[in-house]
Scaffold this active site. Structure first.
Site, mmCIF file in Angstrom:
data_model
loop_
_atom_site.group_PDB
_atom_site.id
_atom_site.type_symbol
_atom_site.label_atom_id
_atom_site.label_comp_id
_atom_site.label_asym_id
_atom_site.label_seq_id
_atom_site.Cartn_x
_atom_site.Cartn_y
_atom_site.Cartn_z
ATOM 1 N N ASP A 27 27.079 -26.895 10.442
ATOM 2 C CA ASP A 27 26.008 -25.875 9.963
ATOM 3 C C ASP A 27 24.986 -26.081 11.419
ATOM 4 O O ASP A 27 23.574 -26.631 11.914
ATOM 5 C CB ASP A 27 25.151 -26.415 9.056
ATOM 6 C CG ASP A 27 25.293 -26.716 8.305
ATOM 7 O OD1 ASP A 27 26.397 -25.610 7.450
ATOM 8 O OD2 ASP A 27 25.640 -27.840 7.156
ATOM 9 N N LYS B 37 27.425 -19.260 -1.137
ATOM 10 C CA LYS B 37 26.414 -19.614 -2.598
ATOM 11 C C LYS B 37 25.681 -18.050 -3.038
ATOM 12 O O LYS B 37 24.986 -18.836 -3.124
ATOM 13 C CB LYS B 37 25.474 -21.123 -1.903
ATOM 14 C CG LYS B 37 25.961 -21.900 -2.094
ATOM 15 C CD LYS B 37 25.030 -23.483 -1.717
ATOM 16 C CE LYS B 37 25.337 -24.659 -1.534
ATOM 17 N NZ LYS B 37 25.027 -24.614 -0.055
ATOM 18 N N LYS C 52 33.093 -25.163 7.690
ATOM 19 C CA LYS C 52 32.700 -25.041 6.539
ATOM 20 C C LYS C 52 31.613 -24.158 7.590
ATOM 21 O O LYS C 52 31.135 -24.818 8.004
ATOM 22 C CB LYS C 52 32.063 -25.671 5.331
ATOM 23 C CG LYS C 52 31.420 -25.243 3.977
ATOM 24 C CD LYS C 52 30.838 -25.937 3.632
ATOM 25 C CE LYS C 52 29.494 -26.521 3.786
ATOM 26 N NZ LYS C 52 28.177 -25.987 3.786
ATOM 27 N N HIS D 69 27.408 -21.895 7.631
ATOM 28 C CA HIS D 69 27.017 -20.909 6.942
ATOM 29 C C HIS D 69 26.391 -19.457 8.263
ATOM 30 O O HIS D 69 25.371 -20.099 8.978
ATOM 31 C CB HIS D 69 25.470 -21.646 6.749
ATOM 32 C CG HIS D 69 25.707 -22.907 5.763
ATOM 33 N ND1 HIS D 69 25.135 -22.379 4.691
ATOM 34 C CD2 HIS D 69 25.324 -24.530 6.067
ATOM 35 C CE1 HIS D 69 25.508 -23.222 4.017
ATOM 36 N NE2 HIS D 69 25.060 -24.294 4.240
ATOM 37 N N ASP E 127 23.959 -14.483 -7.720
ATOM 38 C CA ASP E 127 22.668 -12.953 -8.427
ATOM 39 C C ASP E 127 23.912 -12.201 -9.594
ATOM 40 O O ASP E 127 24.851 -12.850 -9.600
ATOM 41 C CB ASP E 127 22.510 -11.195 -6.907
ATOM 42 C CG ASP E 127 21.620 -11.614 -7.515
ATOM 43 O OD1 ASP E 127 21.301 -10.321 -8.131
ATOM 44 O OD2 ASP E 127 20.044 -11.234 -6.223
#
Ligand code: S5P
Length: 467
Positions: A248, A303, A270, A272, A306
């Protein structure tokens, strides 16, 4: 005099409630002791206690009664006969012959049980029983006891999403006994102080728990049909790592540098990407090259949350074009299974694995037990595309799914924005997680490579130990 009060005085007379100096199982010296095992000697008393317990649950809907062995077996039997409710029995140990069943009785998946114990102190015996009967597919919303010792057990159970009801709290008991001159003021104060000074918190309890045997990676590989899961487990076994580094950081340069350094020690990187200020497709190309060189998967922790139509667009749209390069992505199921359905159509074509966020690591998370159970069920139904779940305490019942767990740091603790950390050893050994997600524990260290190597070692050893 109220029935409840009269009953309590009888319990004191018959030595069920004792005051003085006692050594508890934990080694602690306590000014009071509750010995409900004596009750089996007094059938009338057993009946009266059972009537009080029934008052707590008479309006609830449930199918079975289950007593925590051994002390509460007489209570569940009495209630079962008095009110014509079926009972189930949790074994204390697995049978050596015949069926290997841990729960005796006649029941079906999805039926509801009320679990009974005589006394709740830390909540540990209750939780051990709950784990076993829930693993058999029974559902539990309510747990009941005769006495809440007010030492943290009820709040631990409530944190886990159960409603805990008791006939008496220890404070009520003290009040009644004091009013009837059965204890003096000194004993009253001593006992209350003991309870207040001997709280057993949720975290402490987790550390005391016995290790639960869990699945090994090869078993998961055998049980999955999902190609991404198989690839991931191959990497984990080859590199002997269950570490997912959460990279991150804020810029391309920092991300590439970190990936290069930690690459040899991780199974998954991982990201973002929407927090990388100079993101472009060149970054993706370079990351893919590093992933190939060091053999790890790329996990975009987007994540998605919607409606189906929107998550499909978000999955494909520039500038991120996640579907084109990610091996793994996360999806919330707050909108229901439709988010997974929508992403699945693209994910299967592009060979991307989905990870369902079932439970979050934050102190005030809204992912209740009910939510988590539904999220796990969605993951289980969609194993063709779902690789696993993100959760803290619970893994899916199906052996083909992986459990990813964030909120991991060697030092434990928390940040000041709600994140809570646990030690990797505790997570692998006690909670049976499969991959740990570590962010700041690695990239904020002065030597991220060394730190990643350390996490890899600790995580792999803890995994081997739990086997
Ligand atoms: O419940 C969660 C789920 C996730 S995926 N809690 C989390 O912290 N995460 C992610 O794990 C979070 O988005 C972050 O990228 C990482 C944890 O980072 P750390 O720095 O706190 O280790």
């Amino acid at each position: 005099m109220q029935k409840k009060e009269a009953l309590l005085l009888k319990l004191e007379e018959l030595g069920v409630l004792q005051f003085g100096q006692f050594t508890l199982k934990s080694g602690l010296s306590s000014p009071f002791y509750l010995d409900f095992r004596r009750v089996v000697a007094y059938p009338q008393l057993l009946k009266e206690i059972s009537e009080q317990l029934w008052e707590l649950i008479k309006d609830l809907e449930f199918d079975h009664l289950c007593g925590v062995p051994y002390a509460a077996l007489s209570l569940s039997s009495a209630l079962s006969m008095m009110h014509n409710k079926p009972m189930i029995v949790k074994r204390k140990e697995v049978k050596k012959h015949g069926t290997k069943k841990m729960v005796e009785g006649v029941f079906e998946e999805g039926q509801k049980a009320v679990v009974i114990d005589d006394v709740i102190s830390s909540g540990i015996s209750m939780i051990e029983t709950l784990e076993v009967i829930e693993a058999e597919g029974l559902e539990v919303d309510y747990v009941i006891s005769i006495v809440d010792r007010m030492q943290g057990g009820v709040s631990t159970l409530e944190k886990q999403g159960y409603q805990a009801l008791s006939v008496y709290t220890i404070a009520e008991i003290l009040d009644i006994l004091y009013r009837h001159d059965r204890i003096d003021e000194q004993m009253y104060n001593l006992t209350l102080a003991f309870v207040q000074n001997n709280q057993i918190g949720y975290e402490q309890l987790r550390l005391q728990r016995k290790a639960v045997p869990r699945l090994n990676y090869s078993t998961i590989k055998v049980n999955t049909q999902n190609g991404v899961t198989k690839r991931l487990i191959d990497i984990m076994e080859q590199k002997q790592t269950n570490l997912c580094c959460s990279a991150d950081v804020g810029t391309k340069a920092k991300l590439l540098q970190l990936a290069q350094e930690v690459g040899p020690y991780i199974a998954v990187l991982k990201t973002h990407m929407d927090s990388i200020e100079d993101f472009d497709q060149e970054l993706v190309i370079e990351l893919q090259a590093l992933a190939k060189r060091h053999n790890f998967l790329l996990f975009e922790d987007r994540k998605f949350a919607d409606i189906g139509h929107i998550v499909q667009q978000q999955f494909k749209a520039a500038p991120y074009c996640i579907a084109d390069w990610a091996d793994l992505i996360t999806v919330h199921v707050v909108a229901g299974a439709s988010s997974v359905d929508a992403l699945k159509q693209i994910a299967l074509q592009k060979n991307v694995g989905l990870i369902v966020v079932a439970q979050m690591s934050t102190v005030d998370t809204l992912t209740s037990r009910e939510y988590m159970k539904k999220a796990l069920a969605i993951a289980q139904d969609q194993q063709e595309v779902v690789v696993g779940v993100v959760s803290q305490n619970k893994r899916p019942r199906d052996a083909g799914l992986l459990m990813f767990t964030p909120g991991i740091k060697l030092g434990g603790g928390s940040d000041n924005l709600g994140q809570q950390y646990n030690h990797p050893t505790e997570a692998f050994e006690k909670r049976g997680i499969d991959l740990m997600i570590v962010g700041r524990g690695i990239y904020q260290d002065e030597q991220p490579a060394q730190k990643a190597a350390e996490y890899r070692k600790v995580g792999w050893e803890a995994y081997l130990k739990r086997l």
